[in-house]
Structures are given as structure tokens and as C-alpha cells.
Design an enzyme around this catalytic site. Structure first.
Site, PDB file in Angstrom:
ATOM      1  N   GLN A  24       0.810  -1.271   0.073  1.00  0.00           N
ATOM      2  CA  GLN A  24      -0.034   0.121  -0.001  1.00  0.00           C
ATOM      3  C   GLN A  24       0.860   1.209  -0.061  1.00  0.00           C
ATOM      4  O   GLN A  24       0.374   2.374  -0.341  1.00  0.00           O
ATOM      5  CB  GLN A  24      -0.857  -0.018   1.239  1.00  0.00           C
ATOM      6  N   ASN A 162      -1.853 -11.034   8.218  1.00  0.00           N
ATOM      7  CA  ASN A 162      -2.871  -9.807   8.432  1.00  0.00           C
ATOM      8  C   ASN A 162      -4.146 -10.197   7.873  1.00  0.00           C
ATOM      9  O   ASN A 162      -4.402 -10.581   6.950  1.00  0.00           O
ATOM     10  CB  ASN A 162      -2.361  -8.607   7.738  1.00  0.00           C
ATOM     11  N   GLU A 163      -5.250 -10.220   9.047  1.00  0.00           N
ATOM     12  CA  GLU A 163      -6.465 -10.473   8.546  1.00  0.00           C
ATOM     13  C   GLU A 163      -6.699 -11.849   7.707  1.00  0.00           C
ATOM     14  O   GLU A 163      -7.116 -11.956   6.435  1.00  0.00           O
ATOM     15  CB  GLU A 163      -7.237  -9.261   7.583  1.00  0.00           C
TER      16      GLU A 163
HETATM   17  C1  NOJ Z   1      -7.632  -3.476   7.020  1.00  0.00           C
HETATM   18  C2  NOJ Z   1      -6.286  -3.886   6.199  1.00  0.00           C
HETATM   19  O1  NOJ Z   1      -5.295  -4.675   6.879  1.00  0.00           O
HETATM   20  C3  NOJ Z   1      -5.624  -2.676   5.455  1.00  0.00           C
HETATM   21  O2  NOJ Z   1      -4.493  -3.132   4.518  1.00  0.00           O
HETATM   22  C4  NOJ Z   1      -6.726  -1.757   5.037  1.00  0.00           C
HETATM   23  O3  NOJ Z   1      -6.176  -0.765   4.112  1.00  0.00           O
HETATM   24  C5  NOJ Z   1      -7.550  -1.369   5.839  1.00  0.00           C
HETATM   25  N1  NOJ Z   1      -8.269  -2.381   6.890  1.00  0.00           N
HETATM   26  C6  NOJ Z   1      -8.767  -0.492   5.543  1.00  0.00           C
HETATM   27  O4  NOJ Z   1      -9.477  -0.988   4.749  1.00  0.00           O
END
Ligand code: NOJ
Length: 397
Positions: A24, A162-163
Site C-alpha cells: 500500500q 494480517n486478517e
Molecule cells: C484492513 C487492512 O489490513 C488494511 O490493509 C486496509 O487498508 C484497512 N483495513 C482499511 O480498509
């Protein structure tokens, strides 16, 4: 002066920071599957990431800025596609790059939290089937081994994946085109694979006894309407609870909270008419992080909680301050109720490339000029930095 009843105090040692993810912000992540997707003919993505924030070269600036603003922690991710651009080929230069980032954090007085996997994959891994490949767990364990030199010196906090619930949901819900308030149902096989990958990665990390490792879950604050508790449980378990339960025994659990979802008799409902929405279309609901913390604490049987992400996509920085003050009030309340919360990391340090939405949503405490890459802290950055420095939040401002 008598104590101000509207002033909340956070304990010393509570960590305050901001978070980012490699794809990002770095720019030109050309070996990743997400870059490939951005450039695929007929892609549904609105925009390419391009140079992003050029953080691959300018990371020193945001690290120093965060420290100057008053923060003490920086969560960032390392990019598997750069570290292992071809299967089995590890780039020493990429390892050195991330070691320099860790060193820059130390020089600035920031505690680094390193995420090993934040959504993007090497193209070769995606070509093998990604998390659906029978080799996925072994390949991720081997990547963790390759990345050990990055976290071996003075990185106390490592987030493996992550997530994972978002990852498994993206695979389970591929091509479904769901409305904004509906979370895709994770592919159960992929969910299991991610748990195995997380555990193997933690086992590799345990070679460095000072590392505390865990993973970060998208907590979604599913709130049942009266009588809809069972529906909410059935809906929420594969999408969130399964991943929190898998974190029992971990060193910490990361909570990432943005909004809530009301569950009616037929499942998730869109935000009620007239409620404020963020640039993502999500309901403006600051207490969501409190729901996430409580669910994580309960389902992990008391694993220490870290808010690894919380924030708002908005063009109105005064709403970012209001949102964050509301969220921190909920964090404080959870701590007052006895929950062990170790820190709060705001999403995001910088305005950056938002996966499905490109550069339109602005989550950053720091604005980034898209042509010159000049970083400019917003009032919210100064405000939150002050809260971080003093450990005090005034809620009557
Ligand atoms: C969770 C994600 O980990 C991140 O990459 C994302 O930009 C944010 N949420 C906002 O949507």
C-alpha cells in the site's frame, strides 16, 4: 486543580503508534500478485498502485515523522514478493532493506512491529494456487525462516498473517460481487490452511526467544437485533470467531476494527438510512473497536490484545479526530473492565493505496502528495501524537 472527569489516562508502557502495509505504500511492487491483478486486462480494480508513497525509498521520513509527532511504535509489513521474488531465491538486498527499516525505527526510538504477510503474495506463489496450494504451509514456513534475520535483532512483536479472515473470505467470495455490508464467507479449507501456516510460522519465530508473535483479525462487531443472537453466531463464527479461537495460547491477538454490522433475522443489514458513512461506505461507529477487543479477549481465553489497526477513511480530518477519540474511549473502557490491552496502532500512518478502492479513501494521519511524495502531517497526527506522548485523552474538547 481537581482531576478532570473527562480526561482518560492510559498506563505508561501502553504502546502508541501507526500502521502501514508494504504493497500500500512502497510502490512498484512488481513481483506481487496484486500488482499483476492491477495490470490484468479487464481488471475490476479502479486504479494501479504505481509508485504508491515511494516508501521503499522514503521510509526514513515517515519513521522520523512518527517519532517527532510523539508516537513510540510503528507497524509495517515486509513484502514476500521482494524477499523471495522467485521460488527458493532469497534476495539478500531485500532482507538488508528491511533490516535498515528496523534499524531506522530503533534510531528514532520507535518499537517496530513487523507483519510477515499483509495480503499480497509473490506471483509464483499465486501461480501455484496461493493459499489453496498443497505446499502453502511449507512455503510460508520457509519464507518465515528467510525473514528471520529481519526480526532477529530487536523486533519484539511479529504479526504472522494480517486478517486471515479477509484472506479466506476473498478466496471464498471470489467473483461474488457482494454488497458492502456483507462479508464473504471464508473458504473453510483455506481458513484451516491459514491456521496451520500461522502455527508453523510461530514455531519458526520461537527460535528467537524475545519475539512475541500473533496474528491480526478483522473484527467486525456483529450486533444481533433482539432474538437474532443465533443468526449472528452462525454468521460470525466462520468469518471472525474461528480465527480468534485459533489464537489461544499466542503471545498476543491483534484486533482491527472499523465499523459494525447489525444482524437481523435474515443476516447482515446495510447501515440504517441517515447514519453517517465513511469514504468506504461503512457506518461511522467509533465504539466498534470495543466490540472487537471484548470478543477477542473472550474467545482467546485472555490472550493480551493489541489494537493493530483502527481508523477511518475520510476527507474531513476533524471526523478522524472525533472517530479516534471515540474509539480510544472504548479501548479505555475495555481496559477499565480488566482486559489486557497493550497498545493502539492507528490505520494508517500515511494516505495510501486502498486495495479495492485505489487512492480515493484517505485513512492517513499524514497526507502524501501524489506527485512529489511530500509528507504533511494532518491536525489529527498532531492531536494523536499528543495523546501518545502524554497518555491522556481529553474527551470534552
Ligand atoms: C484492513 C487492512 O489490513 C488494511 O490493509 C486496509 O487498508 C484497512 N483495513 C482499511 O480498509
Amino acid at each position: 486543580m481537581p482531576p478532570n472527569p473527562n480526561e482518560l489516562h492510559f498506563p505508561s508502557g501502553f504502546l502508541w503508534g501507526a500502521a502501514t502495509a508494504a504493497h500500500q505504500i512502497e510502490g512498484n511492487n512488481v513481483n506481487s500478485d496484486w500488482w499483476a491483478r492491477e495490470h490484468a486486462p479487464g481488471t475490476t480494480l479502479p486504479e494501479v498502485s504505481g509508485d504508491a508513497c515511494d516508501s521503499y525509498h522514503r521510509y526514513g521520513e515517515e519513521i522520523r515523522l512518527l517519532a517527532d509527532l510523539g508516537f513510540d511504535t510503528y507497524r509495517f509489513s515486509i513484502e514476500w514478493a521482494r524477499i523471495e521474488p522467485e521460488r527458493g531465491f532469497v534476495s539478500r538486498a531485500a532482507i538488508e532493506h528491511y533490516r535498515r527499516m528496523v534499524a531506522a525505527c530503533h534510531e528514532a526510538g520507535l518499537t517496530p512491529m513487523v507483519t510477515l504477510h499483509h495480503f499480497s503474495n509473490p506471483r509464483w506463489f499465486a501461480d501455484l494456487g496461493g493459499w489453496q496450494s498443497p505446499d502453502a504451509v511449507d512455503l510460508f514456513a520457509r519464507f518465515t525462516e528467510a525473514a528471520l534475520p529481519i526480526v532477529a535483532d530487536g523486533v519484539d512483536w511479529v504479526c504472522t498473517i494480517n486478517e486471515p479472515n479477509g484472506v479466506a473470505g476473498a478466496i471464498g467470495g471470489a467473483n461474488l460481487n457482494l454488497p458492502n455490508h456483507v462479508y464473504a464467507l471464508p473458504d473453510p479449507q483455506v481458513s484451516q490452511t491459514l491456521v496451520q501456516a500461522h502455527r508453523r510460522s510461530r514455531a519458526v519465530l520461537s527460535a528467537i526467544p524475545t519475539i512475541k508473535s500473533g496474528w491480526a483479525i478483522a473484527t467486525q462487531a456483529f450486533q444481533p437485533e433482539p432474538g437474532c443472537e443465533e443468526v449472528a453466531h452462525t454468521y460470525g463464527h466462520p468469518r471472525e470467531d474461528f480465527f480468534l479461537e485459533a489464537a489461544r495460547g499466542d503471545d498476543f491477538i491483534g484486533v482491527q476494527a472499523y465499523t459494525r454490522t447489525i444482524i437481523g433475522p435474515d443476516g447482515p443489514k446495510p447501515p440504517r438510512e441517515g447514519v453517517e458513512r465513511t469514504q468506504m461506505g461503512w457506518e461511522y461507529y467509533p465504539p466498534a473497536v470495543g466490540d472487537g477487543i471484548r470478543n477477542a479477549w473472550k474467545l482467546t481465553d485472555g490472550v493480551p490484545v493489541f489494537v493493530t489497526e483502527n481508523g477511518i477513511g475520510t476527507a474531513d480530518d476533524t471526523r478522524r479526530i472525533a472517530y479516534t477519540a471515540g474509539a480510544l474511549t472504548a479501548v479505555h473502557q475495555a481496559m477499565a473492565d480488566g482486559i489486557d490491552v497493550r497498545g493502539y496502532l492507528h490505520w494508517s500512518a500515511l494516505d495510501n493505496y486502498e486495495w479495492g478502492s485505489g487512492y480515493r479513501p484517505t485513512f492517513g494521519l499524514i497526507a502524501v502528495d501524489r506527485e512529489t511524495f511530500v509528507r504533511t502531517p494532518k491536525p489529527s497526527a498532531h492531536w494523536l501524537g499528543q495523546v501518545a506522548k502524554t497518555g491522556r485523552l481529553t474527551t470534552d474538547a
